[in-house]
Design a protein around this motif. Structure first.
Motif, PDB file in Angstrom:
ATOM      1  N   LEU A   1       0.825  -1.209   0.000  1.00 15.92           N
ATOM      2  CA  LEU A   1       0.000   0.000   0.000  1.00 15.92           C
ATOM      3  C   LEU A   1       0.859   1.259   0.000  1.00 15.92           C
ATOM      4  N   VAL A   2       1.954   1.218   0.721  1.00 14.26           N
ATOM      5  CA  VAL A   2       2.879   2.349   0.731  1.00 14.26           C
ATOM      6  C   VAL A   2       3.436   2.599  -0.671  1.00 14.26           C
ATOM      7  N   ASP A   3       3.798   1.522  -1.343  1.00 15.05           N
ATOM      8  CA  ASP A   3       4.310   1.668  -2.708  1.00 15.05           C
ATOM      9  C   ASP A   3       3.256   2.271  -3.628  1.00 15.05           C
ATOM     10  N   LEU A   4       2.002   1.789  -3.484  1.00 17.34           N
ATOM     11  CA  LEU A   4       0.915   2.370  -4.287  1.00 17.34           C
ATOM     12  C   LEU A   4       0.744   3.843  -3.957  1.00 17.34           C
ATOM     13  N   CYS A   5       0.724   4.145  -2.684  1.00 17.21           N
ATOM     14  CA  CYS A   5       0.473   5.505  -2.221  1.00 17.21           C
ATOM     15  C   CYS A   5       1.535   6.480  -2.735  1.00 17.21           C
TER      16      CYS A   5
ATOM     17  N   ALA B   1       3.251  12.370   3.039  1.00 17.36           N
ATOM     18  CA  ALA B   1       3.839  12.751   1.754  1.00 17.36           C
ATOM     19  C   ALA B   1       2.774  12.813   0.663  1.00 17.36           C
ATOM     20  N   PHE B   2       1.828  11.886   0.715  1.00 17.28           N
ATOM     21  CA  PHE B   2       0.757  11.870  -0.273  1.00 17.28           C
ATOM     22  C   PHE B   2      -0.086  13.131  -0.175  1.00 17.28           C
ATOM     23  N   VAL B   3      -0.517  13.480   1.029  1.00 22.54           N
ATOM     24  CA  VAL B   3      -1.364  14.669   1.204  1.00 22.54           C
ATOM     25  C   VAL B   3      -0.628  15.922   0.767  1.00 22.54           C
ATOM     26  N   LEU B   4       0.658  15.999   1.084  1.00 22.88           N
ATOM     27  CA  LEU B   4       1.438  17.200   0.741  1.00 22.88           C
ATOM     28  C   LEU B   4       1.593  17.388  -0.765  1.00 22.88           C
ATOM     29  N   THR B   5       1.483  16.320  -1.524  1.00 23.76           N
ATOM     30  CA  THR B   5       1.600  16.477  -2.985  1.00 23.76           C
ATOM     31  C   THR B   5       0.429  17.271  -3.557  1.00 23.76           C
ATOM     32  N   PHE B   6      -0.643  17.412  -2.783  1.00 23.34           N
ATOM     33  CA  PHE B   6      -1.816  18.158  -3.266  1.00 23.34           C
ATOM     34  C   PHE B   6      -1.895  19.554  -2.645  1.00 23.34           C
ATOM     35  N   SER B   7      -0.833  19.960  -2.005  1.00 20.24           N
ATOM     36  CA  SER B   7      -0.843  21.286  -1.366  1.00 20.24           C
ATOM     37  C   SER B   7       0.134  22.216  -2.089  1.00 20.24           C
TER      38      SER B   7
ATOM     39  N   PHE C   1      -4.790   7.553  -3.692  1.00 19.94           N
ATOM     40  CA  PHE C   1      -5.760   8.046  -2.719  1.00 19.94           C
ATOM     41  C   PHE C   1      -6.343   6.906  -1.893  1.00 19.94           C
ATOM     42  N   MET C   2      -6.807   5.844  -2.557  1.00 22.97           N
ATOM     43  CA  MET C   2      -7.435   4.749  -1.816  1.00 22.97           C
ATOM     44  C   MET C   2      -6.414   3.967  -0.998  1.00 22.97           C
ATOM     45  N   ALA C   3      -5.183   3.878  -1.479  1.00 19.88           N
ATOM     46  CA  ALA C   3      -4.136   3.234  -0.677  1.00 19.88           C
ATOM     47  C   ALA C   3      -3.896   4.029   0.605  1.00 19.88           C
ATOM     48  N   ALA C   4      -3.887   5.368   0.478  1.00 19.48           N
ATOM     49  CA  ALA C   4      -3.703   6.214   1.661  1.00 19.48           C
ATOM     50  C   ALA C   4      -4.867   6.031   2.635  1.00 19.48           C
ATOM     51  N   LEU C   5      -6.101   5.959   2.096  1.00 20.39           N
ATOM     52  CA  LEU C   5      -7.259   5.775   2.973  1.00 20.39           C
ATOM     53  C   LEU C   5      -7.209   4.427   3.679  1.00 20.39           C
ATOM     54  N   ALA C   6      -6.775   3.381   2.960  1.00 20.24           N
ATOM     55  CA  ALA C   6      -6.641   2.067   3.594  1.00 20.24           C
ATOM     56  C   ALA C   6      -5.652   2.131   4.743  1.00 20.24           C
ATOM     57  N   LEU C   7      -4.543   2.825   4.546  1.00 22.16           N
ATOM     58  CA  LEU C   7      -3.534   2.950   5.611  1.00 22.16           C
ATOM     59  C   LEU C   7      -4.066   3.738   6.798  1.00 22.16           C
ATOM     60  N   THR C   8      -4.894   4.745   6.532  1.00 20.65           N
ATOM     61  CA  THR C   8      -5.454   5.514   7.665  1.00 20.65           C
ATOM     62  C   THR C   8      -6.404   4.645   8.491  1.00 20.65           C
ATOM     63  N   TYR C   9      -7.207   3.826   7.798  1.00 20.22           N
ATOM     64  CA  TYR C   9      -8.074   2.899   8.546  1.00 20.22           C
ATOM     65  C   TYR C   9      -7.241   1.981   9.449  1.00 20.22           C
ATOM     66  N   MET C  10      -6.124   1.507   8.891  1.00 21.17           N
ATOM     67  CA  MET C  10      -5.326   0.510   9.598  1.00 21.17           C
ATOM     68  C   MET C  10      -4.639   1.082  10.835  1.00 21.17           C
ATOM     69  N   PHE C  11      -4.343   2.379  10.804  1.00 12.75           N
ATOM     70  CA  PHE C  11      -3.523   2.922  11.896  1.00 12.75           C
ATOM     71  C   PHE C  11      -4.205   4.080  12.632  1.00 12.75           C
ATOM     72  N   ASP C  12      -5.566   4.047  12.665  1.00 12.77           N
ATOM     73  CA  ASP C  12      -6.270   5.058  13.464  1.00 12.77           C
ATOM     74  C   ASP C  12      -6.524   4.575  14.884  1.00 12.77           C
ATOM     75  N   GLY C  13      -5.993   3.392  15.258  1.00 12.69           N
ATOM     76  CA  GLY C  13      -6.059   2.901  16.625  1.00 12.69           C
ATOM     77  C   GLY C  13      -6.920   1.677  16.824  1.00 12.69           C
ATOM     78  N   ARG C  14      -7.870   1.442  15.929  1.00 17.43           N
ATOM     79  CA  ARG C  14      -8.791   0.322  16.140  1.00 17.43           C
ATOM     80  C   ARG C  14      -8.091  -1.023  15.973  1.00 17.43           C
ATOM     81  N   MET C  15      -7.163  -1.111  15.025  1.00 18.41           N
ATOM     82  CA  MET C  15      -6.467  -2.368  14.801  1.00 18.41           C
ATOM     83  C   MET C  15      -5.583  -2.719  15.993  1.00 18.41           C
ATOM     84  N   ASP C  16      -5.035  -1.713  16.659  1.00 18.30           N
ATOM     85  CA  ASP C  16      -4.154  -1.979  17.805  1.00 18.30           C
ATOM     86  C   ASP C  16      -4.906  -2.718  18.915  1.00 18.30           C
TER      87      ASP C  16
END
Length: 893
Positions: free
Chosen positions: A706-710, A766-772, A720-735
């Motif tokens: 996913l990082v490579d895709l992102c 890095a992904f978000v910053l590419t759109f700023s 975009f969707m790779a970044a969203l998948a990563l946010t789901y994974m590391f927003d705390g619920r998986m821990d």
């Protein structure tokens, strides 16, 4: 596949003959009311299944039958039951399985026979014994043309010379061996062809055949004859007027050979001017050009001898050019463009039906470069068009003779692969003609007409015209009419409907005509892979218009449709799997379909390996996603897309993870193809919503994928969707989930969540910053003016993201993420909500409504005002608030 060229012969028809008197069976003027008083003189059985029982039922109308055309060994066995003892002419093709016994019985019952032609396919099972029987039984024989014999012995030829003293036209074509010496004894022969025959001793030929006293025309095309034999025959034979040596490589390779030094003799070869040579046979040789054959046919005064020569030449040329086109040798482009196409077009205007048919088939064949990959030679196709070939072919297609209809439709179909030709066909009224022929009671005619509509329907500009001409109904009716009668016609009909269904308006026409039921019937019951592939593609296209018509739901509600498509994903044929997966992907956009697909075993078919038991051994179904590693990008995209669609349901998402769907999706995410990136990332995004699946993704090495895709995918949507998948994974619920799993399951894979989280957050940022744009952000931070926010929005917009539709739970999760301690997750959440609410997006109003119901405005205002929030999160939150205000106002209007 959108278009399909056909050079291969069709399978034997299974049609039963209908009421005698059908226009394709007997003479043109026959009708059911006149059967009691009219008897046939000619009969064409090629498009019909005629067994002995059917032949017996037709016998009373065949007392005066003189000409018979048939196809295949079964029909040959039935001929004797017609009791047509006055037969003068028999012509058969598809003769590979005809045996000595059958041929011997035919000739024994028809002693008045004057013409016997079997070919052009090889008569592999006919031996010298049957030909000798023909010589004994048919003393009136004048014309004998046989193809593909293994051995024509001296004994056979001498028997023909002795017993058939009126034999003036002999053709032993594409034979393995013919006795040259014996042929020199047939003193009655006027016209002789050994075209395509191998193992000829040309030294013997050149020393004997020039002594044949009446030989006028000799055809040695497609053989290895050399210049010395040709020269000797032309110079020594007193009667020989025409020698045809088309496509003879040894002769053509001799650059010193001249065809002009034999006065009064005509040599036709690829290196000669064919039309000029034919004109030399006439007293008037000027200003004829390519119209020489037409001039001869329309001549008011007739020369019987010249007519015989020209009639024979038409047959020979049509046969040789067709055979040459079928073998498609290299180096003939110049010939086809300068002469070959024009010759075939001229032969199409012959008075001989067989010549017309072969010329049309030749046109259908010579344009083909690669049948399997749907490639034609555009130069050749347009040469036919420039010489008026489209009008000629359409006129043939309107003939009452079904053999001409079939071959003309085949040529039109193949030529129409070229867009310019397709346009010309449409402008000349070809769509109406083909739509009419698709309703023919003759399967071969209907099949080729359906092929023409298939190729024409590739062009967006022709789809509406096909529907207006009644083509949709004709194609649907074909499926019901020939469901058990021929795979070729079903594949073409389904392929044409698939193309038409890609158009929104035409897709509704298909559904109204009963197309959903017809296509599902094919998907469920037909075993031919080509039909399965096109039926699945058609259903996929019908289901692709979910926002504009109800066909998606209609397909899902058709009995057995979803079960059939799920089953097709297990096919051994990649094209079938691809189209079935594409259909399931499109159908999964409907909530009811999504659950029904899962209930039909769709999740298991797409993700897990299930055994089934074959005869004698245990075999395995390999799940579609697991079998895609080395598959085509199209199959990979659709397999991942189907899982993406199904995983919208949380229950399905959990089932996909449990059934082993995570690992193959991660593998697909590593594909080199942009479209596969998008569907794989979309599926992983949906799966990651569930903390159990999120953990599986980490355990299977999915973070790196996913990082490579992102960071590196060409597709913005995939990133975009790779970044969203990563946010789901590391927003705390998986821990929390991982902690529970580690406490209860000692077999859990060891993973470094902290390291994976750091890597993921780094690349999300890095992904978000590419759109700023720092300057635009600074301006927006200093001022909330609409222009400043609009500039940021335009830079941040991912156009395709407007097509995504999120659930309330997903929107709620991004809203909650705005409160997350991680500044990276806050910024990404705000960025995602911006994409989902940009005015003009397909589901923006829906998302705005969900956010308002969830009280998102308060959280957004807090994020926009938070002193510790990153600048990107603040500016994106402000834009989302403005979007919500816009949609609120819009909903009130």
């Amino acid at each position: 596949m959108n278009r399909r060229v056909r050079r291969k012969v069709a399978k034997k028809s299974k049609e039963k003959l209908g009421v005698p008197g059908n226009a394709g069976i007997g003479d043109a003027d026959l009708c059911p009311d006149s059967l009691s008083s009219c008897l046939w003189t000619s009969l064409d059985l090629r498009a019909h299944k005629c067994d002995p029982a059917m032949a017996i039922s037709l016998a009373s109308w065949c007392v005066n039958l003189q000409k018979l055309r048939f196809r295949g060994a079964e029909c040959a066995d039935a001929i004797i039951h017609l009791q047509a003892r006055n037969l003068r002419e028999i012509s058969g093709d598809y003769c590979r399985k005809i045996t000595d016994a059958t041929l011997s019985m035919i000739v024994a019952r028809h002693e008045a026979l004057e013409t016997l032609q079997l070919g052009p396919d090889f008569c592999e099972r006919i031996s010298s014994d049957a030909i000798k029987a023909t010589a004994f039984c048919c003393p009136k024989l004048k014309k004998l043309r046989l193809s593909g014999l293994r051995d024509v012995s001296a004994e056979v030829i001498n028997a023909l010379a002795k017993h058939c003293q009126n034999l003036v036209d002999i053709g032993f074509l594409d034979c393995l061996k013919v006795d040259e010496v014996a042929l020199g004894n047939v003193v009655s022969v006027l016209f002789l062809s050994v075209a395509g025959t191998s193992n000829m001793k040309w030294g013997v030929v050149s020393h004997l055949w020039h002594k044949l006293p009446k030989l006028i025309g000799l055809d040695v095309s497609r053989t290895d004859i050399g210049p010395s034999a040709v020269s000797r025959l032309l110079s020594l034979s007193p009667s020989l007027k025409v020698l045809c040596a088309m496509n003879c490589p040894v002769l053509e390779e001799d650059n010193t050979f001249s065809a002009n030094k034999y006065e009064g003799k005509l040599l036709l070869a690829l290196f000669t001017d064919i039309f000029k040579g034919l004109a030399s046979l006439f007293a008037e040789t000027t200003k004829m050009g390519k119209n020489i054959l037409l001039h001869w046919r329309n001549a008011k005064t007739k020369d019987k001898n010249l007519d015989e020569i020209m009639t024979w030449l038409e047959w020979i040329l049509s046969h040789t050019l067709l055979r040459t086109a079928e073998s498609n040798p290299r180096g003939l482009d110049a010939f086809w463009l300068k002469q070959g196409a024009a010759i075939l077009l001229s032969l199409m205007q012959s008075s001989q039906e067989e010549v017309q048919e072969r010329a049309a088939t030749g046109l259908a064949t010579f344009v083909v470069i690669d049948d399997e990959n749907t490639s034609i030679d555009c130069g050749r196709a347009e040469a036919v068009m420039r010489d008026g070939g489209i009008r000629l072919l359409l006129n043939l297609a309107k003939s009452w003779r079904e053999g001409l209809q079939s071959e003309a439709a085949k040529a039109i179909a193949n030529l129409s692969v070229n867009a310019n030709v397709a346009k010309a066909v449409a402008e000349e009224g070809g769509i109406q003609i083909l739509a009419g022929l698709a309703s023919s009671m003759n399967r071969l005619v209907a099949e080729e007409a359906a092929g023409g509509l298939w190729n024409l329907s590739v062009g967006e500009e022709h789809k509406g015209a096909i529907a207006e001409a009644g083509g949709v109904k004709a194609l649907v009716d074909l499926i019901f009419k020939w469901f058990s009668g021929g795979d070729g016609v079903l594949e073409r009909a389904a392929g044409a409907l698939a193309n038409l269904a890609a158009d929104d308006k035409c897709s509704m026409e298909v559904a109204l005509a009963g197309g959903v039921h017809a296509l599902v019937m094919l998907a469920r019951n037909c075993k031919f892979e080509g039909v399965q592939e096109q039926a699945a593609r058609a259903l996929a296209n019908l289901a692709a218009h979910g926002d504009s018509n109800t066909n998606n739901a209609a397909v899902g509600q058709e009995a057995g449709a979803l079960e059939a498509l799920v089953q097709l994903t297990r096919s051994l044929h990649e094209g079938v799997r691809q189209e079935a997966a594409g259909a399931l992907w499109n159908l999964s956009f409907d909530d009811r379909n999504r659950e029904a697909i899962a209930a039909a075993g769709g999740v298991e078919a797409l993700t897990s390996c299930r055994p089934y038991y074959g005869v004698g051994s245990k075999q395995y179904h390999v799940a579609l996603a697991q079998s895609c590693a080395n598959a085509s990008p199209g199959l990979q995209e659709r397999a991942a897309g189907a899982l993406w669609g199904l995983s919208v349901s949380e229950a399905n998402s959990i089932a996909i993870g449990r059934e082993g769907g995570v690992a193959p999706l991660i593998a697909l995410a590593r594909s080199e193809t942009e479209d596969v990136h998008e569907t794989a990332a979309g599926a992983l995004w949906n799966l990651a919503f569930n903390p159990g699946n999120a953990l599986r993704i980490v355990e299977e090495g999915g973070v790196r994928a996913l990082v490579d895709l992102c960071s590196s995918s060409v597709s913005k949507m995939a990133r975009f969707m790779a970044a969203l998948a990563l946010t789901y994974m590391f927003d705390g619920r998986m821990d929390e989930f991982a902690l529970i799993v580690n406490l209860t399951e000692s077999t859990s894979k060891s993973v470094n969540l902290d390291g994976a989280r750091r890597m993921a957050l780094k690349h999300i940022e890095a992904f978000v910053l590419t759109f700023s744009d720092p300057q635009a952000f600074a301006t927006a931070a200093a001022s909330s003016a609409p222009a400043a926010l609009a500039q940021v929005t335009e830079r941040a917009r991912i156009q395709e993201a407007g097509h995504l539709r999120c659930s309330g739970a997903e929107i709620g999760r991004f809203v909650a993420m705005l409160r997350n301690p991680s500044s990276v997750l806050k910024a990404c959440a705000a960025f995602a909500l911006l994409q989902f609410t940009i005015p003009g997006g397909r589901h923006a109003l829906h998302h705005a409504s969900l956010m308002q119901s969830a009280g998102a405005a308060r959280v957004l205002r807090a994020a926009a005002a938070a002193a510790t929030a990153p600048l990107e999160a603040k500016i994106f939150a402000r834009i989302v608030l403005r979007n919500l205000e816009h949609h609120h106002i819009e909903s009130l209007i």
